[in-house]
Design an enzyme around this catalytic site. Structure first.
Site, PDB file in Angstrom:
ATOM      1  N   GLY A 204       2.076  14.334   9.210  1.00 49.26           N
ATOM      2  CA  GLY A 204       1.295  13.777   8.098  1.00 49.26           C
ATOM      3  C   GLY A 204      -0.200  13.838   8.380  1.00 49.26           C
ATOM      4  O   GLY A 204      -1.009  14.067   7.476  1.00 49.26           O
TER       5      GLY A 204
ATOM      6  N   GLU B 168      -2.670   6.591   7.321  1.00 49.44           N
ATOM      7  CA  GLU B 168      -1.946   7.352   8.362  1.00 49.44           C
ATOM      8  C   GLU B 168      -2.624   7.180   9.732  1.00 49.44           C
ATOM      9  O   GLU B 168      -2.697   8.106  10.531  1.00 49.44           O
ATOM     10  CB  GLU B 168      -1.774   8.816   7.936  1.00 49.44           C
ATOM     11  CG  GLU B 168      -0.942   8.888   6.655  1.00 49.44           C
ATOM     12  CD  GLU B 168      -0.228  10.198   6.401  1.00 49.44           C
ATOM     13  OE1 GLU B 168      -0.031  10.959   7.353  1.00 49.44           O
ATOM     14  OE2 GLU B 168       0.147  10.415   5.231  1.00 49.44           O
TER      15      GLU B 168
ATOM     16  N   TRP C 266       0.815  -1.224   0.000  1.00 49.22           N
ATOM     17  CA  TRP C 266       0.000   0.000   0.000  1.00 49.22           C
ATOM     18  C   TRP C 266       0.848   1.274   0.000  1.00 49.22           C
ATOM     19  O   TRP C 266       0.524   2.221   0.719  1.00 49.22           O
ATOM     20  CB  TRP C 266      -0.910   0.037   1.248  1.00 49.22           C
ATOM     21  CG  TRP C 266      -2.071  -0.877   1.209  1.00 49.22           C
ATOM     22  CD1 TRP C 266      -2.319  -1.913   2.054  1.00 49.22           C
ATOM     23  CD2 TRP C 266      -3.177  -0.836   0.294  1.00 49.22           C
ATOM     24  NE1 TRP C 266      -3.500  -2.527   1.722  1.00 49.22           N
ATOM     25  CE2 TRP C 266      -4.038  -1.880   0.641  1.00 49.22           C
ATOM     26  CE3 TRP C 266      -3.502  -0.024  -0.795  1.00 49.22           C
ATOM     27  CZ2 TRP C 266      -5.225  -2.130  -0.054  1.00 49.22           C
ATOM     28  CZ3 TRP C 266      -4.676  -0.274  -1.474  1.00 49.22           C
ATOM     29  CH2 TRP C 266      -5.516  -1.310  -1.105  1.00 49.22           C
TER      30      TRP C 266
ATOM     31  N   ASP D 211       2.688  12.405  12.841  1.00 48.51           N
ATOM     32  CA  ASP D 211       1.932  13.505  13.475  1.00 48.51           C
ATOM     33  C   ASP D 211       1.745  14.642  12.478  1.00 48.51           C
ATOM     34  O   ASP D 211       0.647  15.187  12.340  1.00 48.51           O
ATOM     35  CB  ASP D 211       2.675  14.030  14.713  1.00 48.51           C
ATOM     36  CG  ASP D 211       2.562  13.076  15.884  1.00 48.51           C
ATOM     37  OD1 ASP D 211       1.659  12.216  15.872  1.00 48.51           O
ATOM     38  OD2 ASP D 211       3.384  13.191  16.819  1.00 48.51           O
TER      39      ASP D 211
HETATM   40  C1  LIG Z   1      -4.886   3.923  -0.486  1.00 46.62           C
HETATM   41  C2  LIG Z   1      -3.926   3.621   0.616  1.00 46.62           C
HETATM   42  C3  LIG Z   1      -2.712   4.278   0.678  1.00 46.62           C
HETATM   43  C4  LIG Z   1      -1.785   3.985   1.682  1.00 46.62           C
HETATM   44  N1  LIG Z   1      -0.548   4.571   1.667  1.00 46.62           N
HETATM   45  C5  LIG Z   1       0.408   4.135   2.538  1.00 46.62           C
HETATM   46  C6  LIG Z   1       1.762   4.607   2.430  1.00 46.62           C
HETATM   47  O1  LIG Z   1       2.077   5.453   1.591  1.00 46.62           O
HETATM   48  N2  LIG Z   1       2.698   4.089   3.278  1.00 46.62           N
HETATM   49  C7  LIG Z   1       2.393   3.170   4.219  1.00 46.62           C
HETATM   50  O2  LIG Z   1       3.286   2.746   4.948  1.00 46.62           O
HETATM   51  N3  LIG Z   1       1.105   2.699   4.348  1.00 46.62           N
HETATM   52  C8  LIG Z   1       0.121   3.158   3.520  1.00 46.62           C
HETATM   53  N4  LIG Z   1      -1.158   2.691   3.625  1.00 46.62           N
HETATM   54  C9  LIG Z   1      -1.468   1.688   4.644  1.00 46.62           C
HETATM   55  C10 LIG Z   1      -2.385   2.229   5.726  1.00 46.62           C
HETATM   56  O3  LIG Z   1      -1.703   3.134   6.537  1.00 46.62           O
HETATM   57  C11 LIG Z   1      -2.954   1.022   6.487  1.00 46.62           C
HETATM   58  O4  LIG Z   1      -3.867   0.378   5.604  1.00 46.62           O
HETATM   59  C12 LIG Z   1      -3.639   1.407   7.787  1.00 46.62           C
HETATM   60  O5  LIG Z   1      -2.706   1.869   8.726  1.00 46.62           O
HETATM   61  C13 LIG Z   1      -4.437   0.248   8.398  1.00 46.62           C
HETATM   62  O6  LIG Z   1      -3.683  -0.929   8.433  1.00 46.62           O
HETATM   63  P1  LIG Z   1      -4.312  -2.285   7.865  1.00 46.62           P
HETATM   64  O7  LIG Z   1      -4.848  -1.999   6.497  1.00 46.62           O
HETATM   65  O8  LIG Z   1      -3.311  -3.368   7.990  1.00 46.62           O
HETATM   66  O9  LIG Z   1      -5.560  -2.585   8.794  1.00 46.62           O
HETATM   67  P2  LIG Z   1      -5.517  -3.376  10.190  1.00 46.62           P
HETATM   68  O10 LIG Z   1      -4.457  -2.829  11.069  1.00 46.62           O
HETATM   69  O11 LIG Z   1      -5.513  -4.832   9.922  1.00 46.62           O
HETATM   70  O12 LIG Z   1      -6.924  -2.961  10.810  1.00 46.62           O
HETATM   71  C14 LIG Z   1      -8.151  -3.584  10.437  1.00 46.62           C
HETATM   72  C15 LIG Z   1      -9.256  -2.978  11.325  1.00 46.62           C
HETATM   73  O13 LIG Z   1      -8.971  -3.260  12.715  1.00 46.62           O
HETATM   74  C16 LIG Z   1      -8.937  -2.040  13.446  1.00 46.62           C
HETATM   75  N5  LIG Z   1      -7.950  -2.135  14.530  1.00 46.62           N
HETATM   76  C17 LIG Z   1      -6.666  -2.550  14.445  1.00 46.62           C
HETATM   77  N6  LIG Z   1      -6.059  -2.460  15.643  1.00 46.62           N
HETATM   78  C18 LIG Z   1      -6.988  -1.970  16.506  1.00 46.62           C
HETATM   79  C19 LIG Z   1      -6.996  -1.640  17.894  1.00 46.62           C
HETATM   80  N7  LIG Z   1      -5.906  -1.789  18.660  1.00 46.62           N
HETATM   81  N8  LIG Z   1      -8.137  -1.179  18.456  1.00 46.62           N
HETATM   82  C20 LIG Z   1      -9.262  -1.011  17.689  1.00 46.62           C
HETATM   83  N9  LIG Z   1      -9.315  -1.307  16.377  1.00 46.62           N
HETATM   84  C21 LIG Z   1      -8.200  -1.761  15.791  1.00 46.62           C
HETATM   85  C22 LIG Z   1      -8.548  -0.984  12.425  1.00 46.62           C
HETATM   86  O14 LIG Z   1      -8.913   0.332  12.854  1.00 46.62           O
HETATM   87  C23 LIG Z   1      -9.327  -1.441  11.207  1.00 46.62           C
HETATM   88  O15 LIG Z   1     -10.667  -1.027  11.311  1.00 46.62           O
HETATM   89  C24 LIG Z   1      -2.116   3.011   2.654  1.00 46.62           C
HETATM   90  C25 LIG Z   1      -3.357   2.368   2.604  1.00 46.62           C
HETATM   91  C26 LIG Z   1      -4.243   2.648   1.597  1.00 46.62           C
HETATM   92  C27 LIG Z   1      -5.547   1.887   1.549  1.00 46.62           C
END
Ligand SMILES: Cc1cc2nc3c(=O)[nH]c(=O)nc-3n(C[C@H](O)[C@H](O)[C@H](O)COP(=O)(O)OP(=O)(O)OC[C@H]3O[C@@H](n4cnc5c(N)ncnc54)[C@H](O)[C@@H]3O)c2cc1C
Length: 381
Positions: free
Chosen positions: A240, A361, A154, A238
């Site tokens: 960002g 973020e 991502w 922060d």
């Molecule tokens: C279009 C797009 C662009 C992106 N760009 C970048 C980028 O440039 N660089 C980069 O490094 N990343 C990037 N990302 C990644 C993005 O930051 C992550 O998708 C995001 O942080 C969530 O992680 P995950 O998708 O693994 O979801 P998960 O961490 O698996 O979470 C799934 C669900 O569980 C919830 N959850 C998880 N832990 C907890 C908790 N402790 N308490 C309550 N709820 C919780 C989450 O809120 C979410 O609803 C991008 C993502 C997208 C979709």
């Protein structure tokens, strides 16, 4: 909100620029998914790809409040262009500015700040998103070099950006303190990129995997001491988050203005639909929430400029503004009725683009974690 004469002049110039050069292309780029090099090139020419970097390193030296207001205008015109601008300014450049050595700033920051290159931020992996510190990509020392292996997912600007700030595990035993940050050039041997993901929105802002296979780089490409990678990444997030809050404000403002105009012109039952309380109150709620979101984000930016703590305020702004963008875009589609569901009108794109602001973020749930921790910490002091 009161702005200085300089801020007002910059903002008016950027608003006109975005209206003329970015907004007219947004729908076409959303449909084709072409990468917006033209728009980014134009923004580089007016210094907005290195907005907050001091002039000595090729930037425009803007304060965070002015930059945030400019970002709103860019995102109002096209949220895809906006996120690329927000990432390169807010993450790689802030990381290099804050943690880079003089030589690293000259080599890596200056071309980014001049807008000659685009930067990307590589933290997320397939098994570590919200729990970012559990990342598995590795960095192993080999004499004066490091060998990097693993996969990031991502990554905004993946395959298009030239400069990558990558967090990898250099000590398997130390958890969050075993992560180190490195800067990589796109053309390094062993660095490859996946195809752009097919996404709900932000079609022009390509997102890919970043694959590292036996990537050899010198120790001079390590940013900050070994083990400080999560500090570098999280403190930059922060800043960002203020950017993503303003992206959300920009999307919301665009949807609001479209809905207001449509409500004013559309007639049903012999009167403007804006005269029905069911519609005019939606418009009032949209305007109020956008105003509050903007003030929250600008307050976080003001604290940053004053070098005061702003982590809680940035999270609050990102949380509130992203939920506002989703509320406003949803209500805007409703105001447009059937036309809101059509690709012929812009609110359909705003509705799709708004969703991501609640995810990247740090999701809204993670923002609530950050805020609640800080709120209880305040009680203990
Ligand atoms: C279009 C797009 C662009 C992106 N760009 C970048 C980028 O440039 N660089 C980069 O490094 N990343 C990037 N990302 C990644 C993005 O930051 C992550 O998708 C995001 O942080 C969530 O992680 P995950 O998708 O693994 O979801 P998960 O961490 O698996 O979470 C799934 C669900 O569980 C919830 N959850 C998880 N832990 C907890 C908790 N402790 N308490 C309550 N709820 C919780 C989450 O809120 C979410 O609803 C991008 C993502 C997208 C979709």
């Amino acid at each position: 909100m009161h702005l200085s004469p300089d801020q007002t002049a910059i903002l008016e110039t950027v608003r006109d620029f975005c209206k003329e050069k970015i907004a007219p292309l947004a729908s076409q780029y959303d449909r084709s998914g072409a990468f917006p090099w033209v728009q980014l090139g134009a923004l580089a020419e007016i210094g907005l790809l290195g907005a907050c970097v001091p002039e000595e390193f090729g930037g425009s030296g803007l304060d965070s409040v002015t930059y945030a207001l400019c970002l709103e205008e860019i995102c109002k015109a096209d949220a895809s262009v906006g996120v690329l601008v927000s990432v390169t300014n807010g993450l790689p450049q802030q990381m290099l500015l804050r943690y880079g050595t003089q030589a690293q700033k000259e080599q890596w920051l200056t071309p980014l700040a001049r807008g000659e290159k685009l930067g990307a931020f590589c933290l997320t992996e397939s098994s570590s998103g919200s729990d970012a510190a559990s990342l598995k990509s590795t960095g192993v020392r080999d004499g004066d070099d490091w060998i990097l292996d693993g996969q990031k997912v991502w990554i905004t600007g993946g395959g298009k950006a030239q400069t990558y700030l990558v967090m990898v595990r250099t000590n398997p035993e130390k958890g969050a303190r075993g992560v180190t940050c490195f800067v990589l050039d796109k053309d390094t041997a062993g660095l490859t990129f996946g195809k752009p993901e097919a996404k709900l929105g932000l079609h022009a802002a390509h997102t890919t995997t970043v694959n590292m296979s036996n990537v050899r780089i010198p120790d001079s490409q390590r940013i900050a001491p070994e083990g400080h990678g999560m500090i570098v990444a999280l403190s930059s997030l922060d800043a960002g988050r203020i950017g993503i809050a303003m992206q959300a404000v920009g999307i919301a403002q665009a949807a609001f203005e479209a809905a207001r105009e449509y409500a004013f012109n559309r007639e049903q039952f012999g009167s403007r639909i804006a005269e029905f309380e069911g519609i005019s109150f939606k418009i009032a709620d949209m305007a109020t929430r956008i105003h509050a979101s903007r003030l929250m984000a600008l307050e976080a930016a003001r604290l940053k400029d004053a070098q005061l703590p702003y982590s809680k305020e940035a999270s609050m702004a990102k949380l509130f503004a992203s939920e506002t963008a989703n509320f406003v875009a949803k209500e805007a589609v409703q105001v447009f009725g059937g036309n809101g569901y059509s690709r012929e009108y812009p609110v359909e794109r705003h509705y799709r683009d708004a969703k991501i602001t609640e995810i990247y973020e740090g999701t809204s749930e993670i923002q609530r974690l950050v805020i609640s921790k800080q709120v209880f910490k305040d009680l203990k002091q």
